[in-house]
Design an enzyme around this catalytic site. Structure first.
Site, PDB file in Angstrom:
ATOM      1  CD  GLU A 104      -5.789  -1.421  -1.701  1.00 22.94           C
ATOM      2  OE1 GLU A 104      -6.830  -0.755  -1.632  1.00 22.94           O
ATOM      3  OE2 GLU A 104      -4.934  -1.409  -0.820  1.00 22.94           O
TER       4      GLU A 104
ATOM      5  CG  PHE B 123       0.135   7.446  -5.793  1.00 17.25           C
ATOM      6  CD1 PHE B 123       1.022   8.224  -5.079  1.00 17.25           C
ATOM      7  CD2 PHE B 123      -1.195   7.853  -5.844  1.00 17.25           C
ATOM      8  CE1 PHE B 123       0.605   9.386  -4.431  1.00 17.25           C
ATOM      9  CE2 PHE B 123      -1.625   9.012  -5.211  1.00 17.25           C
ATOM     10  CZ  PHE B 123      -0.712   9.786  -4.502  1.00 17.25           C
ATOM     11  N   GLY B 124       0.598   5.309  -3.196  1.00 17.75           N
ATOM     12  CA  GLY B 124      -0.262   5.157  -2.033  1.00 17.75           C
ATOM     13  C   GLY B 124      -0.761   6.496  -1.539  1.00 17.75           C
ATOM     14  CE1 TYR B 125      -6.959   6.840  -2.170  1.00 17.95           C
ATOM     15  CE2 TYR B 125      -5.583   5.929  -3.914  1.00 17.95           C
ATOM     16  CZ  TYR B 125      -6.789   5.973  -3.248  1.00 17.95           C
ATOM     17  OH  TYR B 125      -7.829   5.164  -3.639  1.00 17.95           O
ATOM     18  N   GLY B 126      -3.492   6.483   0.880  1.00 24.48           N
ATOM     19  CA  GLY B 126      -4.219   6.194   2.117  1.00 24.48           C
ATOM     20  C   GLY B 126      -3.305   5.471   3.084  1.00 24.48           C
ATOM     21  CB  SER B 127      -3.726   2.377   5.076  1.00 22.86           C
ATOM     22  OG  SER B 127      -3.990   1.431   4.076  1.00 22.86           O
TER      23      SER B 127
END
Length: 254
Positions: A109, A17-21
């Site tokens: 990350e 899951f990606g919520y930024g870049s």
């Protein structure tokens, strides 16, 4: 890199899951991309970034997810999100490349993010090229928790906007990260915008307009400050062959 094994998925599929870049800069070797949301979190620009969008001497700011229950105990100048959804994108990684992608993400990350797992809810309407899957899906997500020393907590929105405007790193301007996130979220769905992100983006546009109106002398002072920060951060980042290889995500994010 700490790992929260609670509720770790046991199925063979590996979803991220990606919520930024990660929304606009996807991981390698994915074969499915699905917009949607997770619940129980709030997205905030409360994570320090000494790589990519900042330097060790002048850290930038990127997003992290905060549990909604913890967030509710804080005094946040920004109001409560209208619902419990945090929009982003889920990626399915090709089975043969799961190990290499995990290694890539651990590098991307670094600096305060830890591994967690959370249910992801696919959006009902998709764009061309996106594929539908019934949910929820167990996804891996990188989160900068309040326990890590890169977490800064609530900040005055205007002071935060000023900081983001000034910050930059080897991956570029901090404000471009913010504006890229705003644009990418708006493109996911008519309801996927984030008020915290949108307000900061508007404030930074205001700062940019103000700075562009300064005289040449004032702009030169700003330019010298930026160049000094770039020089100070040069050697720390020279170890990587490609900045793109370690561009932060939020991530699974930042």
């Amino acid at each position: 890199m700490a790992i929260n094994e609670e509720n770790a998925p046991v199925e063979e599929e590996f979803w991220l899951f990606g919520y930024g870049s990660l929304i606009w800069k996807p991981p390698p070797h994915f074969d499915r991309r699905i917009p949607g949301w997770v619940t129980g979190y709030v997205r905030r620009f409360w994570q320090v970034r000494t790589y990519h969008r900042g330097t060790p001497t002048a850290p930038g700011r990127v997003v992290t997810l905060i549990s909604r229950s913890y967030w509710s105990t804080l005094s946040d100048p920004h109001p409560s999100p209208p619902d419990d959804k945090v929009w982003g994108v889920a990626y399915r990684i090709e089975p043969a490349h799961v190990a290499s992608v995990k290694e890539y993400l651990d590098i991307r990350e670094i600096n305060g993010y830890t591994i967690h797992y959370t249910p992801f809810h696919p959006a009902s309407e998709l764009h061309p090229g996106e594929t539908k899957k019934e949910g929820p899906i167990k996804t891996l997500v990188y989160i900068g928790t309040p326990e890590n020393d890169q977490f800064v907590g609530p900040q005055d929105p205007q002071e935060l906007a000023e900081h983001i405007y000034r910050s930059r790193g080897p991956s570029g301007l901090n404000r471009d990260y913010l504006w890229g996130l705003e644009r990418s979220l708006d493109e996911l769905s008519p309801e996927s915008g984030d008020e915290h992100v949108r307000d900061l983006a508007e404030r930074v546009r205001g700062v940019a307009a103000r700075e562009e109106g300064k005289g040449e002398g004032e702009r030169e002072v700003v330019g010298r400050d930026v160049r000094r920060e770039e020089h100070e951060g040069h050697h720390a980042f020279g170890r990587r062959e490609s900045v793109d290889e370690v561009e932060e995500t939020e991530k699974t994010g930042v």
